[in-house]
Motif scaffolding. Sequence first.
Motif, PDB file in Angstrom:
ATOM      1  N   ARG A   1      65.853 -63.496 -72.496  1.00 15.21           N
ATOM      2  CA  ARG A   1      65.020 -62.797 -73.467  1.00 15.21           C
ATOM      3  C   ARG A   1      65.744 -62.766 -74.806  1.00 15.21           C
ATOM      4  NH1 ARG A   1      64.111 -56.469 -74.677  1.00 15.21           N
ATOM      5  NH2 ARG A   1      62.414 -56.716 -76.179  1.00 15.21           N
TER       6      ARG A   1
ATOM      7  N   GLU B   1      57.965 -53.102 -74.842  1.00 14.11           N
ATOM      8  CA  GLU B   1      59.370 -53.464 -75.008  1.00 14.11           C
ATOM      9  C   GLU B   1      59.843 -53.244 -76.442  1.00 14.11           C
ATOM     10  OE1 GLU B   1      60.182 -57.414 -73.543  1.00 14.11           O
ATOM     11  OE2 GLU B   1      58.801 -57.181 -71.858  1.00 14.11           O
ATOM     12  N   LEU B   2      58.893 -53.121 -77.374  1.00 12.66           N
ATOM     13  CA  LEU B   2      59.232 -53.020 -78.794  1.00 12.66           C
ATOM     14  C   LEU B   2      58.981 -51.638 -79.388  1.00 12.66           C
ATOM     15  CD1 LEU B   2      57.706 -56.408 -80.048  1.00 12.66           C
ATOM     16  CD2 LEU B   2      60.063 -55.949 -79.354  1.00 12.66           C
TER      17      LEU B   2
ATOM     18  N   ASN C   1      52.502 -60.896 -76.056  1.00 18.57           N
ATOM     19  CA  ASN C   1      53.890 -61.286 -75.826  1.00 18.57           C
ATOM     20  C   ASN C   1      54.836 -60.349 -76.579  1.00 18.57           C
ATOM     21  OD1 ASN C   1      56.389 -62.553 -75.645  1.00 18.57           O
ATOM     22  ND2 ASN C   1      55.631 -64.581 -76.097  1.00 18.57           N
ATOM     23  N   SER C   2      55.183 -60.698 -77.783  1.00 15.46           N
ATOM     24  CA  SER C   2      56.082 -59.892 -78.616  1.00 15.46           C
ATOM     25  C   SER C   2      55.536 -59.966 -80.034  1.00 15.46           C
ATOM     26  CB  SER C   2      57.508 -60.449 -78.541  1.00 15.46           C
ATOM     27  OG  SER C   2      58.431 -59.611 -79.183  1.00 15.46           O
TER      28      SER C   2
ATOM     29  N   PRO D   1      60.686 -63.948 -76.304  1.00 15.52           N
ATOM     30  CA  PRO D   1      60.966 -62.642 -76.908  1.00 15.52           C
ATOM     31  C   PRO D   1      60.588 -61.478 -76.005  1.00 15.52           C
ATOM     32  CG  PRO D   1      59.017 -63.611 -77.893  1.00 15.52           C
ATOM     33  CD  PRO D   1      59.602 -64.659 -76.993  1.00 15.52           C
ATOM     34  N   SER D   2      59.915 -61.761 -74.890  1.00 16.28           N
ATOM     35  CA  SER D   2      59.456 -60.702 -73.997  1.00 16.28           C
ATOM     36  C   SER D   2      59.904 -60.968 -72.562  1.00 16.28           C
ATOM     37  CB  SER D   2      57.925 -60.602 -74.041  1.00 16.28           C
ATOM     38  OG  SER D   2      57.428 -59.867 -72.946  1.00 16.28           O
TER      39      SER D   2
ATOM     40  N   LYS E   1      64.747 -61.464 -78.553  1.00 15.09           N
ATOM     41  CA  LYS E   1      63.775 -60.873 -79.468  1.00 15.09           C
ATOM     42  C   LYS E   1      63.695 -61.682 -80.756  1.00 15.09           C
ATOM     43  CE  LYS E   1      65.415 -56.616 -79.317  1.00 15.09           C
ATOM     44  NZ  LYS E   1      65.567 -55.162 -79.575  1.00 15.09           N
TER      45      LYS E   1
ATOM     46  N   TYR F   1      57.222 -56.311 -85.643  1.00 16.94           N
ATOM     47  CA  TYR F   1      58.443 -56.564 -86.411  1.00 16.94           C
ATOM     48  C   TYR F   1      58.175 -56.382 -87.909  1.00 16.94           C
ATOM     49  CZ  TYR F   1      60.240 -58.938 -82.178  1.00 16.94           C
ATOM     50  OH  TYR F   1      60.658 -59.243 -80.909  1.00 16.94           O
TER      51      TYR F   1
ATOM     52  N   GLY G   1      54.134 -57.334 -73.452  1.00 16.25           N
ATOM     53  CA  GLY G   1      55.449 -57.110 -74.041  1.00 16.25           C
ATOM     54  C   GLY G   1      55.481 -56.039 -75.110  1.00 16.25           C
TER      55      GLY G   1
END
Length: 402
Positions: free
Chosen positions: A207, A337-338, A312-313, A186-187, A209, A318, A334
């Motif tokens: 990648r 990235e979000l 990571n993610s 995811p990252s 997500k 989320y 990561g």
Amino acid sequence: MHICYISNLYPPETIGGAEKYVRNVSEELVRRGHKVSVLTTAASDSGSVSSFNSERRNGVDVYRITPANMYTPIEHRDASPWQKPVQHIIDLWNPQIYAKFKSKLLSLEPDVIHTNNFGGLSAAVFTAAGAIDAPIIHTLHDYRLIDIRPDLFNNGEIIGVRKIMKPFRLFNKKIIEPHITQVLSPSQFVINKHKESGLFESTPCDRLKLGVSPSNSGEEINYVETDDFRILFAGQITKQKGVDILISAFEQLDQKDVRLDILGKGPEKEKLERRSEGDERIQFHGFVSEEELDRYYQLADTTVLPSRWYDNSPMVIYESYSHSTPVIGANIGGIPELIEEGITGELFDPENVKDLSNKLSLAHESFDKRMSENAHDWAQKNTLTNHVDQLENHYLSEMESK
């Protein structure tokens, strides 16, 4: 299609987000009519080293076995110091896991094997899976292929890619990598870190997500107004998660109408509780159910990820967005990235208490509901449904190429 997931943990036995991810994806695939099996571990007091226990959970066939080692993944925090070196040696390649997983996979005959966190199962799961005529997709949730410390964190700081671990990486490159047909993460940060370490130089990497469960992501903005400005932390209370950084930043806030809710458990919890005893604005709630977690997300004005390590993610981002809650996160791993700065949240310099305190103060003084709307819109675009759509495409593509 028959998909077999390999994961060192599976609910109700959970430590982090990876095992919840496997459950969510498995159950969504079952809803779509696929057959899904999961091979995972059982705790020492509830499983056997000689055979798998089986159960069906929400349509998913779950097979659990106790690894023949010093302790199981769910028990690692209670392990004695002398047990850990022995555990690491056996966890390089466990012959019991190889024999049992190979036998089970041969009997299941899956079309696709999807490996995830495998600490406690050893590299033997890949050689066992390699004996099956099925593509093997691996999702990177951490850095276990790079170092025996899967978070690249030790003694309160990031250790990076250590030279002393080069033989370990070469072992993984020789034993594990040849069996993997596709790597997902995811990252992009995590993918890059593995490539920098000499891994997956010629293996396709993509990648992808994660996604928010449909049960958490409604069409309406899920925002609840409260009298206080509520700040939320949800996760393991460990040094690498940086909860002490968040508390230090929060303590610099002079406002009385702010509240910090800390959810989770971990080795740092008692120490931080004692430290915060004099501030009634700080509340520790321990481990909470997923239903309670949903409620805290709804009440929160912002969620904070004060990580010290190369996160990571984080699923927390989320989940927070799915409840229309913006996120303030450390600019590390990561996480950036979000988070779109000024759109769905804010970033702060890792371990910089003053910077985080300023971001919290600014969020309190000039709370912008548009960020809640943006967080909600982000979650609508990154649903579990969309994620599984892409997973299915990867599975079909790998099956055609096999």
